[in-house]
Design a protein around this motif. Structure first.
Motif, PDB file in Angstrom:
ATOM      1  N   LEU A 137       0.819  -1.208   0.000  1.00  0.00           N
ATOM      2  CA  LEU A 137       0.000   0.000   0.000  1.00  0.00           C
ATOM      3  C   LEU A 137       0.858   1.265   0.000  1.00  0.00           C
ATOM      4  N   LYS A 138       1.957   1.232   0.726  1.00  0.00           N
ATOM      5  CA  LYS A 138       2.849   2.389   0.754  1.00  0.00           C
ATOM      6  C   LYS A 138       3.435   2.648  -0.624  1.00  0.00           C
ATOM      7  N   LEU A 139       3.801   1.574  -1.309  1.00  0.00           N
ATOM      8  CA  LEU A 139       4.373   1.720  -2.651  1.00  0.00           C
ATOM      9  C   LEU A 139       3.337   2.278  -3.634  1.00  0.00           C
ATOM     10  N   LEU A 140       2.099   1.787  -3.539  1.00  0.00           N
ATOM     11  CA  LEU A 140       1.036   2.310  -4.407  1.00  0.00           C
ATOM     12  C   LEU A 140       0.756   3.775  -4.110  1.00  0.00           C
ATOM     13  N   ALA A 141       0.841   4.157  -2.815  1.00  0.00           N
ATOM     14  CA  ALA A 141       0.600   5.552  -2.438  1.00  0.00           C
ATOM     15  C   ALA A 141       1.693   6.462  -3.000  1.00  0.00           C
ATOM     16  N   GLN A 142       2.914   5.959  -3.042  1.00  0.00           N
ATOM     17  CA  GLN A 142       4.039   6.768  -3.500  1.00  0.00           C
ATOM     18  C   GLN A 142       4.152   6.835  -5.024  1.00  0.00           C
ATOM     19  N   LYS A 143       3.899   5.693  -5.700  1.00  0.00           N
ATOM     20  CA  LYS A 143       4.165   5.611  -7.133  1.00  0.00           C
ATOM     21  C   LYS A 143       2.917   5.552  -8.007  1.00  0.00           C
ATOM     22  N   GLY A 144       1.734   5.415  -7.378  1.00  0.00           N
ATOM     23  CA  GLY A 144       0.512   5.362  -8.169  1.00  0.00           C
ATOM     24  C   GLY A 144       0.267   3.987  -8.763  1.00  0.00           C
ATOM     25  N   GLU A 145      -0.534   3.942  -9.821  1.00  0.00           N
ATOM     26  CA  GLU A 145      -0.923   2.674 -10.446  1.00  0.00           C
ATOM     27  C   GLU A 145       0.303   1.858 -10.881  1.00  0.00           C
ATOM     28  N   ARG A 146       0.267   0.553 -10.540  1.00  0.00           N
ATOM     29  CA  ARG A 146       1.392  -0.329 -10.876  1.00  0.00           C
ATOM     30  C   ARG A 146       0.851  -1.633 -11.446  1.00  0.00           C
ATOM     31  N   THR A 147       1.670  -2.291 -12.269  1.00  0.00           N
ATOM     32  CA  THR A 147       1.321  -3.626 -12.743  1.00  0.00           C
ATOM     33  C   THR A 147       1.686  -4.646 -11.673  1.00  0.00           C
ATOM     34  N   VAL A 148       1.120  -5.828 -11.788  1.00  0.00           N
ATOM     35  CA  VAL A 148       1.439  -6.896 -10.840  1.00  0.00           C
ATOM     36  C   VAL A 148       2.930  -7.227 -10.908  1.00  0.00           C
ATOM     37  N   ASP A 149       3.476  -7.252 -12.107  1.00  0.00           N
ATOM     38  CA  ASP A 149       4.911  -7.542 -12.258  1.00  0.00           C
ATOM     39  C   ASP A 149       5.753  -6.474 -11.571  1.00  0.00           C
ATOM     40  N   ASN A 150       5.382  -5.189 -11.748  1.00  0.00           N
ATOM     41  CA  ASN A 150       6.112  -4.104 -11.078  1.00  0.00           C
ATOM     42  C   ASN A 150       6.104  -4.307  -9.571  1.00  0.00           C
ATOM     43  N   LEU A 151       4.912  -4.560  -9.022  1.00  0.00           N
ATOM     44  CA  LEU A 151       4.777  -4.708  -7.580  1.00  0.00           C
ATOM     45  C   LEU A 151       5.561  -5.899  -7.047  1.00  0.00           C
ATOM     46  N   ALA A 152       5.532  -7.007  -7.786  1.00  0.00           N
ATOM     47  CA  ALA A 152       6.247  -8.206  -7.339  1.00  0.00           C
ATOM     48  C   ALA A 152       7.739  -7.924  -7.202  1.00  0.00           C
ATOM     49  N   VAL A 153       8.298  -7.204  -8.177  1.00  0.00           N
ATOM     50  CA  VAL A 153       9.732  -6.877  -8.142  1.00  0.00           C
ATOM     51  C   VAL A 153      10.030  -5.874  -7.040  1.00  0.00           C
ATOM     52  N   GLU A 154       9.215  -4.827  -6.976  1.00  0.00           N
ATOM     53  CA  GLU A 154       9.490  -3.741  -6.033  1.00  0.00           C
ATOM     54  C   GLU A 154       9.235  -4.131  -4.585  1.00  0.00           C
ATOM     55  N   CYS A 155       8.283  -5.052  -4.370  1.00  0.00           N
ATOM     56  CA  CYS A 155       7.991  -5.511  -3.002  1.00  0.00           C
ATOM     57  C   CYS A 155       8.781  -6.762  -2.632  1.00  0.00           C
ATOM     58  N   LYS A 156       9.457  -7.337  -3.628  1.00  0.00           N
ATOM     59  CA  LYS A 156      10.304  -8.518  -3.424  1.00  0.00           C
ATOM     60  C   LYS A 156       9.516  -9.700  -2.847  1.00  0.00           C
ATOM     61  N   ILE A 157       8.331  -9.960  -3.459  1.00  0.00           N
ATOM     62  CA  ILE A 157       7.541 -11.126  -3.078  1.00  0.00           C
ATOM     63  C   ILE A 157       7.091 -11.855  -4.335  1.00  0.00           C
ATOM     64  N   GLY A 158       6.712 -13.115  -4.183  1.00  0.00           N
ATOM     65  CA  GLY A 158       6.283 -13.921  -5.316  1.00  0.00           C
ATOM     66  C   GLY A 158       4.969 -13.431  -5.893  1.00  0.00           C
ATOM     67  N   ALA A 159       4.778 -13.666  -7.179  1.00  0.00           N
ATOM     68  CA  ALA A 159       3.577 -13.189  -7.863  1.00  0.00           C
ATOM     69  C   ALA A 159       2.305 -13.800  -7.285  1.00  0.00           C
ATOM     70  N   ALA A 160       2.342 -15.103  -6.944  1.00  0.00           N
ATOM     71  CA  ALA A 160       1.146 -15.771  -6.403  1.00  0.00           C
ATOM     72  C   ALA A 160       0.760 -15.171  -5.053  1.00  0.00           C
ATOM     73  N   ASP A 161       1.771 -14.966  -4.175  1.00  0.00           N
ATOM     74  CA  ASP A 161       1.502 -14.378  -2.864  1.00  0.00           C
ATOM     75  C   ASP A 161       0.986 -12.955  -3.023  1.00  0.00           C
ATOM     76  N   LEU A 162       1.610 -12.191  -3.936  1.00  0.00           N
ATOM     77  CA  LEU A 162       1.175 -10.823  -4.188  1.00  0.00           C
ATOM     78  C   LEU A 162      -0.277 -10.781  -4.650  1.00  0.00           C
ATOM     79  N   MET A 163      -0.629 -11.685  -5.592  1.00  0.00           N
ATOM     80  CA  MET A 163      -1.981 -11.671  -6.148  1.00  0.00           C
ATOM     81  C   MET A 163      -3.016 -11.966  -5.078  1.00  0.00           C
ATOM     82  N   SER A 164      -2.726 -12.899  -4.197  1.00  0.00           N
ATOM     83  CA  SER A 164      -3.689 -13.225  -3.144  1.00  0.00           C
ATOM     84  C   SER A 164      -3.855 -12.045  -2.188  1.00  0.00           C
ATOM     85  N   ARG A 165      -2.751 -11.339  -1.903  1.00  0.00           N
ATOM     86  CA  ARG A 165      -2.828 -10.176  -1.015  1.00  0.00           C
ATOM     87  C   ARG A 165      -3.623  -9.042  -1.659  1.00  0.00           C
TER      88      ARG A 165
END
Length: 379
Positions: free
Chosen positions: A318-346
């Motif tokens: 949420l902090k990253l979205l607040a700072q950088k705005g709209e992001r793709t799932v791939d962007n978020l996975a890299v920037e948050c350093k978590i797996g895509a499946a875990d990210l998607m469920s969150r």
């Protein structure tokens, strides 16, 4: 199974439309050959059918209809699964009247075990909240490699299918028409997407149009294929409640999303909880693999975790979205350093809680009202 037996099953399936399964199951389990049912009035009556219907059944069996049906299925890429034959889902045999034949159209076969899929059902006239939750459930299940099964209808069904497709998951639509019929007409594009990433399933012959009595009958198939049924939103008189009733009769788990008290569209699903269905207070409870577990409470809308606390990893997202705005799932996975499946469920859980939304497939942003919600979570 020999060709004449396939033709016999197709003919009986056409004549009785889902109401001959209990006779056919006893015949097959007793070692009977399907074609023998239509060879003589005696064989027909031994199979449990009334002899006065034999002339009509025999006439259809002698006609070229069944051969043409198989040829047409081959031409348009429809697989035929026959009761007692390879590929037929074993969990359907739990039904009192299992389908004699399944027509399957799509890239994948039907889920083959109870642990493979969750049925997500609800009203066609769904609220915005119900659509959001249904889509979120589909996305979550897809991210966990779990099939999303539904009925292909407008409202909750369509949203659940769409959510599964958005996450790259498999989805199965159990139809009350032939698999070559688009009903409702507005779902042409959705059905095309489903055939590319899952399958359309029906017990009805090709070209069968929608009829009011066919849809409740197909709900037994939907309930039997899935290990769990989730009712997202349903009034007191709803096909979703019929599906839930079939699931309970089969000993399957039934879940319901809590809705607002006093609102007619939620009365049926709320009564399910009153009668003992499990309340879906957190989408992560549907993780059949055990996954990340669930928080111990419901948000103000009845979905997601308690509003009073926020998982640290969710806070980073949420902090990253607040700072950088709209992001793709791939962007978020890299920037948050978590797996895509875990990210998607969150993201699915956060979307159900109303703090993020998906403006387009594969992209997420903070909801306009997120700051107030985040303060309530301790941010």
């Amino acid at each position: 199974m020999d060709r004449d037996s396939m033709r016999a099953f197709l003919c009986l399936n056409r004549l009785f439309e889902g109401r001959a399964g209990h006779h056919l199951r006893r015949w097959v389990e007793g070692g009977g050959v399907p074609r023998d049912l239509l060879m003589s009035p005696k064989g027909f009556s031994q199979g449990g059918f009334k002899e006065d219907i034999f002339p009509k059944a025999s006439s259809l069996f002698s006609s070229p209809w069944a051969d043409r049906e198989m040829e047409r299925c081959h031409e348009i890429g429809v697989d035929l699964l026959f009761m007692g034959h390879g590929g037929y889902p074993g969990q359907l045999m739990d039904l009192k009247s299992p389908p004699a034949v399944l027509y399957v159209r799509g890239a994948l076969r039907v889920p083959g075990s109870l642990g493979d899929g969750v049925a997500v059902v609800g009203t066609r006239r769904a609220s915005g909240y119900a659509l959001r939750v249904a889509r979120c459930i589909g996305e979550f299940l897809g991210s966990r490699g779990i099939w999303t099964l539904s009925g292909g209808a407008e409202g909750v069904d369509g949203a659940a299918h769409d959510g599964a497709l958005r996450s790259g998951g498999a989805t199965c639509a159990v139809l009350g028409t032939g698999v070559d019929v688009v009903f409702p007409a507005s779902h042409g594009e959705l059905f095309r997407r489903i055939t590319e990433s899952g399958c359309l399933v029906s017990e009805y012959p090709l070209g069968t149009k929608g009829a009011q009595w066919r849809f409740p009958l197909r709900n037994r198939i939907l309930a039997a294929l899935a290990g769990r049924t989730v009712v997202v939103e349903a009034p007191r008189r709803s096909g979703a409640l019929i599906t839930a009733s079939h699931a309970l009769e089969l000993g399957r788990e039934v879940w319901a999303v809590p809705g607002r008290i006093g609102e007619p569209p939620c009365e049926g699903s709320n009564m399910l909880i009153y009668d003992g269905a499990l309340a879906l207070a957190d989408i992560r409870l549907l993780d059949l693999s055990g996954g990340s577990g669930a928080a111990d409470g419901a948000g103000e809308d009845g979905a997601g975790c308690r509003e009073a606390s926020l998982d640290p990893v969710d806070g980073v997202i949420l902090k990253l979205l607040a700072q950088k705005g709209e992001r793709t799932v791939d962007n978020l996975a890299v920037e948050c350093k978590i797996g895509a499946a875990d990210l998607m469920s969150r993201l699915c859980v956060l979307e159900a809680r109303g703090v993020v939304y998906s403006p387009s497939p594969g992209r997420f942003s903070l909801s306009p009202h997120a700051p107030g919600r985040l303060r309530g979570m301790g941010c």
